[in-house]
Design a protein around this motif. Structure first.
Motif, PDB file in Angstrom:
ATOM      1  N   ALA A 171      38.436  39.352  50.175  1.00 16.38           N
ATOM      2  CA  ALA A 171      39.291  40.471  49.788  1.00 16.38           C
ATOM      3  C   ALA A 171      39.190  40.636  48.275  1.00 16.38           C
ATOM      4  O   ALA A 171      39.055  39.665  47.545  1.00 16.38           O
ATOM      5  CB  ALA A 171      40.739  40.222  50.197  1.00 16.38           C
ATOM      6  N   ASP A 172      39.213  41.880  47.833  1.00 14.78           N
ATOM      7  CA  ASP A 172      39.214  42.193  46.406  1.00 14.78           C
ATOM      8  C   ASP A 172      40.447  43.024  46.103  1.00 14.78           C
ATOM      9  O   ASP A 172      40.976  43.712  46.970  1.00 14.78           O
ATOM     10  CB  ASP A 172      37.957  42.980  46.011  1.00 14.78           C
ATOM     11  N   ILE A 173      40.888  42.961  44.855  1.00 17.90           N
ATOM     12  CA  ILE A 173      42.086  43.694  44.432  1.00 17.90           C
ATOM     13  C   ILE A 173      41.762  44.457  43.148  1.00 17.90           C
ATOM     14  O   ILE A 173      40.972  44.000  42.325  1.00 17.90           O
ATOM     15  CB  ILE A 173      43.280  42.733  44.224  1.00 17.90           C
ATOM     16  N   TYR A 174      42.353  45.639  43.041  1.00 20.18           N
ATOM     17  CA  TYR A 174      42.211  46.451  41.834  1.00 20.18           C
ATOM     18  C   TYR A 174      43.573  47.044  41.519  1.00 20.18           C
ATOM     19  O   TYR A 174      44.184  47.695  42.366  1.00 20.18           O
ATOM     20  CB  TYR A 174      41.194  47.568  42.041  1.00 20.18           C
ATOM     21  N   ILE A 175      44.069  46.796  40.314  1.00 24.12           N
ATOM     22  CA  ILE A 175      45.347  47.360  39.868  1.00 24.12           C
ATOM     23  C   ILE A 175      45.079  48.107  38.571  1.00 24.12           C
ATOM     24  O   ILE A 175      44.773  47.492  37.553  1.00 24.12           O
ATOM     25  CB  ILE A 175      46.408  46.262  39.637  1.00 24.12           C
ATOM     26  N   PRO A 176      45.150  49.457  38.583  1.00 24.44           N
ATOM     27  CA  PRO A 176      44.888  50.211  37.360  1.00 24.44           C
ATOM     28  C   PRO A 176      45.939  49.933  36.289  1.00 24.44           C
ATOM     29  O   PRO A 176      47.075  49.585  36.590  1.00 24.44           O
ATOM     30  CB  PRO A 176      44.958  51.670  37.796  1.00 24.44           C
ATOM     31  N   ALA A 222      51.661  41.039  38.960  1.00 25.01           N
ATOM     32  CA  ALA A 222      52.170  42.299  38.425  1.00 25.01           C
ATOM     33  C   ALA A 222      51.340  42.780  37.251  1.00 25.01           C
ATOM     34  O   ALA A 222      51.478  43.902  36.821  1.00 25.01           O
ATOM     35  CB  ALA A 222      53.624  42.124  38.002  1.00 25.01           C
ATOM     36  N   GLU A 223      50.465  41.930  36.727  1.00 29.09           N
ATOM     37  CA  GLU A 223      49.637  42.307  35.582  1.00 29.09           C
ATOM     38  C   GLU A 223      48.475  43.178  36.042  1.00 29.09           C
ATOM     39  O   GLU A 223      47.776  42.836  36.989  1.00 29.09           O
ATOM     40  CB  GLU A 223      49.095  41.053  34.895  1.00 29.09           C
ATOM     41  N   PRO A 224      48.232  44.303  35.368  1.00 25.07           N
ATOM     42  CA  PRO A 224      47.088  45.144  35.719  1.00 25.07           C
ATOM     43  C   PRO A 224      45.776  44.397  35.526  1.00 25.07           C
ATOM     44  O   PRO A 224      45.593  43.698  34.537  1.00 25.07           O
ATOM     45  CB  PRO A 224      47.193  46.315  34.740  1.00 25.07           C
ATOM     46  N   LEU A 225      44.879  44.525  36.474  1.00 20.93           N
ATOM     47  CA  LEU A 225      43.589  43.858  36.392  1.00 20.93           C
ATOM     48  C   LEU A 225      42.518  44.789  35.824  1.00 20.93           C
ATOM     49  O   LEU A 225      41.582  44.344  35.200  1.00 20.93           O
ATOM     50  CB  LEU A 225      43.167  43.362  37.774  1.00 20.93           C
ATOM     51  N   ASN A 226      42.650  46.078  36.066  1.00 22.66           N
ATOM     52  CA  ASN A 226      41.759  47.127  35.581  1.00 22.66           C
ATOM     53  C   ASN A 226      40.287  46.887  35.913  1.00 22.66           C
ATOM     54  O   ASN A 226      39.404  47.379  35.244  1.00 22.66           O
ATOM     55  CB  ASN A 226      41.944  47.351  34.084  1.00 22.66           C
ATOM     56  N   ARG A 227      40.014  46.084  36.927  1.00 26.45           N
ATOM     57  CA  ARG A 227      38.663  45.896  37.448  1.00 26.45           C
ATOM     58  C   ARG A 227      38.789  45.281  38.840  1.00 26.45           C
ATOM     59  O   ARG A 227      39.810  44.693  39.176  1.00 26.45           O
ATOM     60  CB  ARG A 227      37.836  45.008  36.532  1.00 26.45           C
ATOM     61  N   LEU A 228      37.771  45.415  39.635  1.00 23.34           N
ATOM     62  CA  LEU A 228      37.763  44.818  40.962  1.00 23.34           C
ATOM     63  C   LEU A 228      37.648  43.310  40.801  1.00 23.34           C
ATOM     64  O   LEU A 228      36.748  42.806  40.129  1.00 23.34           O
ATOM     65  CB  LEU A 228      36.581  45.368  41.752  1.00 23.34           C
ATOM     66  N   THR A 229      38.591  42.572  41.386  1.00 23.38           N
ATOM     67  CA  THR A 229      38.676  41.130  41.215  1.00 23.38           C
ATOM     68  C   THR A 229      38.867  40.472  42.578  1.00 23.38           C
ATOM     69  O   THR A 229      39.588  40.992  43.425  1.00 23.38           O
ATOM     70  CB  THR A 229      39.883  40.779  40.313  1.00 23.38           C
ATOM     71  N   ALA A 230      38.244  39.335  42.790  1.00 24.35           N
ATOM     72  CA  ALA A 230      38.383  38.609  44.051  1.00 24.35           C
ATOM     73  C   ALA A 230      39.822  38.163  44.242  1.00 24.35           C
ATOM     74  O   ALA A 230      40.461  37.663  43.321  1.00 24.35           O
ATOM     75  CB  ALA A 230      37.454  37.401  44.069  1.00 24.35           C
TER      76      ALA A 230
END
Length: 53
Positions: free
Chosen positions: A26-31, A5-13
């Motif tokens: 797969a990569d994930i990005y959460i603004p 649930a924490e925003p990553l604010n960057r593309l992360t594996a």
């Protein structure tokens, strides 16, 4: 890394996303301003592109 649930604010594996017999990535990005219960957007791309592009 698993989805959180924490925003990553960057593309992360995304390291653990289920059974992976094809050795996929797969990569994930959460603004930072992502609303709770916001929409899920899935982007698929061919093997010649990257998620960043």
């Amino acid at each position: 890394m698993s989805a959180s649930a924490e925003p990553l604010n960057r593309l992360t594996a995304l390291d653990r996303f289920g059974t992976d017999p094809g050795a996929l990535r797969a990569d994930i990005y959460i603004p930072k301003n992502f609303p709770k219960n916001g929409p899920l957007v899935v982007v698929l791309h061919g093997s010649g592109q990257s998620a960043e592009s």
